[in-house]
Design a protein around this motif. Structure first.
Motif, PDB file in Angstrom:
ATOM      1  N   ALA A 173       0.818  -1.224   0.000  1.00  0.00           N
ATOM      2  CA  ALA A 173       0.000   0.000   0.000  1.00  0.00           C
ATOM      3  C   ALA A 173       0.848   1.268   0.000  1.00  0.00           C
ATOM      4  CB  ALA A 173      -0.943  -0.007   1.198  1.00  0.00           C
ATOM      5  N   PRO A 174       1.770   1.425  -0.931  1.00  0.00           N
ATOM      6  CA  PRO A 174       2.652   2.605  -0.919  1.00  0.00           C
ATOM      7  C   PRO A 174       1.917   3.907  -1.197  1.00  0.00           C
ATOM      8  CG  PRO A 174       2.942   1.379  -2.960  1.00  0.00           C
ATOM      9  CD  PRO A 174       2.078   0.533  -2.073  1.00  0.00           C
ATOM     10  N   ILE A 175       0.867   3.871  -2.004  1.00  0.00           N
ATOM     11  CA  ILE A 175       0.145   5.098  -2.346  1.00  0.00           C
ATOM     12  C   ILE A 175      -0.633   5.596  -1.135  1.00  0.00           C
ATOM     13  CG2 ILE A 175      -1.627   6.090  -3.850  1.00  0.00           C
ATOM     14  CD1 ILE A 175      -0.768   4.011  -5.968  1.00  0.00           C
ATOM     15  N   ASN A 176      -1.361   4.694  -0.485  1.00  0.00           N
ATOM     16  CA  ASN A 176      -2.098   5.062   0.723  1.00  0.00           C
ATOM     17  C   ASN A 176      -1.164   5.624   1.783  1.00  0.00           C
ATOM     18  OD1 ASN A 176      -3.183   2.324  -0.470  1.00  0.00           O
ATOM     19  ND2 ASN A 176      -4.971   3.429   0.266  1.00  0.00           N
ATOM     20  N   CYS A 177      -0.057   4.924   2.006  1.00  0.00           N
ATOM     21  CA  CYS A 177       0.856   5.320   3.075  1.00  0.00           C
ATOM     22  C   CYS A 177       1.509   6.666   2.805  1.00  0.00           C
ATOM     23  CB  CYS A 177       1.918   4.236   3.280  1.00  0.00           C
ATOM     24  SG  CYS A 177       1.289   2.753   4.091  1.00  0.00           S
ATOM     25  N   ALA A 206      -6.235   8.786  -2.513  1.00  0.00           N
ATOM     26  CA  ALA A 206      -5.380   7.674  -2.932  1.00  0.00           C
ATOM     27  C   ALA A 206      -5.810   7.146  -4.296  1.00  0.00           C
ATOM     28  CB  ALA A 206      -5.432   6.565  -1.889  1.00  0.00           C
ATOM     29  N   GLY A 207      -7.113   7.142  -4.567  1.00  0.00           N
ATOM     30  CA  GLY A 207      -7.585   6.664  -5.864  1.00  0.00           C
ATOM     31  C   GLY A 207      -7.104   7.530  -7.009  1.00  0.00           C
ATOM     32  N   GLY A 261      -6.121   9.384   2.256  1.00  0.00           N
ATOM     33  CA  GLY A 261      -5.276   8.224   1.994  1.00  0.00           C
ATOM     34  C   GLY A 261      -6.023   6.916   2.007  1.00  0.00           C
ATOM     35  N   MET A 262      -7.250   6.915   2.546  1.00  0.00           N
ATOM     36  CA  MET A 262      -8.035   5.687   2.627  1.00  0.00           C
ATOM     37  C   MET A 262      -9.186   5.640   1.617  1.00  0.00           C
ATOM     38  SD  MET A 262      -6.821   3.739   5.061  1.00  0.00           S
ATOM     39  CE  MET A 262      -5.492   3.961   6.262  1.00  0.00           C
ATOM     40  N   THR A 305     -19.248   8.135   3.705  1.00  0.00           N
ATOM     41  CA  THR A 305     -17.806   7.895   3.621  1.00  0.00           C
ATOM     42  C   THR A 305     -17.149   9.240   3.365  1.00  0.00           C
ATOM     43  OG1 THR A 305     -18.088   5.660   2.745  1.00  0.00           O
ATOM     44  CG2 THR A 305     -15.960   6.720   2.368  1.00  0.00           C
ATOM     45  N   LEU A 306     -16.138   9.569   4.158  1.00  0.00           N
ATOM     46  CA  LEU A 306     -15.439  10.838   4.002  1.00  0.00           C
ATOM     47  C   LEU A 306     -14.436  10.718   2.858  1.00  0.00           C
ATOM     48  CD1 LEU A 306     -14.859  11.524   7.799  1.00  0.00           C
ATOM     49  CD2 LEU A 306     -16.773  12.258   6.358  1.00  0.00           C
ATOM     50  N   VAL A 307     -14.419  11.708   1.969  1.00  0.00           N
ATOM     51  CA  VAL A 307     -13.611  11.631   0.742  1.00  0.00           C
ATOM     52  C   VAL A 307     -12.414  12.587   0.779  1.00  0.00           C
ATOM     53  CG1 VAL A 307     -13.638  11.871  -1.776  1.00  0.00           C
ATOM     54  CG2 VAL A 307     -15.644  10.953  -0.572  1.00  0.00           C
ATOM     55  N   ARG A 308     -12.685  13.871   1.042  1.00  0.00           N
ATOM     56  CA  ARG A 308     -11.618  14.871   1.078  1.00  0.00           C
ATOM     57  C   ARG A 308     -11.792  15.732   2.312  1.00  0.00           C
ATOM     58  NH1 ARG A 308     -10.047  14.708  -4.389  1.00  0.00           N
ATOM     59  NH2 ARG A 308     -11.873  14.363  -5.704  1.00  0.00           N
ATOM     60  N   ALA A 309     -10.650  16.242   2.804  1.00  0.00           N
ATOM     61  CA  ALA A 309     -10.713  17.076   4.007  1.00  0.00           C
ATOM     62  C   ALA A 309      -9.475  17.952   4.089  1.00  0.00           C
ATOM     63  CB  ALA A 309     -10.813  16.193   5.247  1.00  0.00           C
ATOM     64  N   ARG A 310      -9.591  19.022   4.865  1.00  0.00           N
ATOM     65  CA  ARG A 310      -8.457  19.904   5.174  1.00  0.00           C
ATOM     66  C   ARG A 310      -8.393  20.113   6.674  1.00  0.00           C
ATOM     67  NH1 ARG A 310     -10.779  23.065   0.941  1.00  0.00           N
ATOM     68  NH2 ARG A 310      -9.517  23.112  -0.970  1.00  0.00           N
ATOM     69  N   ALA A 311      -7.177  20.273   7.178  1.00  0.00           N
ATOM     70  CA  ALA A 311      -6.991  20.606   8.589  1.00  0.00           C
ATOM     71  C   ALA A 311      -7.127  22.103   8.777  1.00  0.00           C
ATOM     72  CB  ALA A 311      -5.619  20.126   9.062  1.00  0.00           C
ATOM     73  N   ARG A 312      -7.767  22.500   9.884  1.00  0.00           N
ATOM     74  CA  ARG A 312      -7.930  23.911  10.207  1.00  0.00           C
ATOM     75  C   ARG A 312      -7.541  24.141  11.657  1.00  0.00           C
ATOM     76  NH1 ARG A 312     -13.665  25.995   7.935  1.00  0.00           N
ATOM     77  NH2 ARG A 312     -12.675  27.949   8.560  1.00  0.00           N
ATOM     78  N   GLU A 313      -7.210  25.371  11.972  1.00  0.00           N
ATOM     79  CA  GLU A 313      -6.910  25.716  13.354  1.00  0.00           C
ATOM     80  C   GLU A 313      -8.215  25.932  14.124  1.00  0.00           C
ATOM     81  OE1 GLU A 313      -4.398  29.110  13.350  1.00  0.00           O
ATOM     82  OE2 GLU A 313      -2.687  28.071  12.456  1.00  0.00           O
ATOM     83  N   GLY A 314      -8.094  25.893  15.446  1.00  0.00           N
ATOM     84  CA  GLY A 314      -9.271  26.078  16.277  1.00  0.00           C
ATOM     85  C   GLY A 314     -10.107  24.817  16.311  1.00  0.00           C
TER      86      GLY A 314
END
Length: 306
Positions: free
Chosen positions: A114-118, A157-158, A222-223, A244-253
């Motif tokens: 699973a190199p792409i996922n990792c 990953a897809g 990645g999943m 199923t969660l597809v895309r996301a971004r990290a935010r502060e707070g």
């Protein structure tokens, strides 16, 4: 001069390479793939993606659970991509020019299934392909050539799989030409720098909302599409939907692990997670905005991982 090539593969990743080798004028003398397996709701026996493609191209296909027990045709080169079987030395050395493998990482990083996922889960900003000599130790053969590419900010990953598959096909054709002309240069991998990318399991996609937001966002992308980070939406103690969660971004707070906040993001241990895209059960992926037009996604609700 065209090479006589044996091609061993099972997964979709090798499809562009098979077509590219044919397009470059090489003769595919045989395609070796895993046996047909039950798939779908009807559990009908289904060929692997490579076997199906090879049959569509009119190529001879050998479906086997053990390539080492097969009598293989004479060949100049054996190409192995996402095949799923350990290949014995007598098979590796059977072709005149030996055997090569296309692996979707910048080896020695991410050896394994699973190199792409990792790469995405671990936060890499760049990845690539490696064409290596086939070795008895997993993904440890000498490197013949590598390529690099950037990972998109919210790339799944897809999507990365498909881009790497096309890129890897071009790389493989180049290596085949260099082997044919006697110009290929090999360099040994530094085993001290090796990292592992084991096969993903469904439980690997379970999110813990007490994690840092960036860890959660990377795991979501990645999943996807498999195994997929699935969740259920809870309102006043009752389940009101599954996605199923597809895309996301990290935010502060943030705050309140797994709780939907006023701005629609989900609280994490550190920061919050902006959910960009979701896939409702039985439907196609859609933006969170589109999902909220017909489904509940309100502040104070909880998103529990399944």
């Amino acid at each position: 001069m065209a090479l006589r090539i044996l091609f061993a593969g099972s997964g979709e990743f090798g499809g562009p390479s098979l077509d590219a080798l044919m397009g470059a004028g090489h003769e595919i003398v045989g395609v070796i793939s895993q046996p047909d397996r039950p798939a779908g709701r009807g559990r009908e026996l289904t060929p692997t993606p490579i076997a199906r493609l090879a049959l569509e191209r009119g190529l001879r296909v050998i479906k086997t659970a053990n390539i080492n027990q097969e009598k293989l045709d004479a060949a100049d080169l054996l190409v192995v991509i996402a095949f799923g079987q350990k290949i014995a030395p007598q098979v590796v050395n059977h072709p005149r020019l030996g055997s090569v493998n296309l692996h979707a990482s910048l080896l020695p990083k991410y050896r394994g299934a699973a190199p792409i996922n990792c790469a995405i889960v671990c936060g890499e900003r760049r990845t690539g392909n490696s064409v290596i000599r086939l070795a008895q130790k997993m993904d440890a053969g000498a490197i013949l050539r590598q390529s690099e590419m950037e990972i998109g900010e919210v790339e799944t990953a897809g999507e990365l799989h498909d881009r790497l598959a096309v890129n890897g096909a071009e790389l493989l054709v180049r290596v085949a030409r260099e082997l044919e002309e006697g110009k290929a240069v090999e360099r040994a991998q530094d085993d001290r720098l090796a990292t592992l990318a084991p096969k993903m399991k469904k439980e690997d996609a379970r999110i813990r909302w007490e994690w840092r937001a960036n860890e959660i966002a990377r795991r979501i992308m990645g999943m996807y599409p498999w195994p997929g980070c699935r969740g259920r939406l809870i309102r006043n103690g009752e389940e009101v939907g599954r996605v199923t969660l597809v895309r996301a971004r990290a935010r502060e707070g943030g705050g309140g692990d797994g709780v939907i906040l006023e701005d629609g993001s989900v609280g994490a241990g550190v920061g919050s997670v902006e959910i960009v895209e979701v896939q409702p059960e039985g439907k196609k992926a859609m933006s969170l905005g589109a999902y909220r037009n017909g489904h509940l996604w309100e502040p104070g609700m909880r998103l529990e991982s399944l």
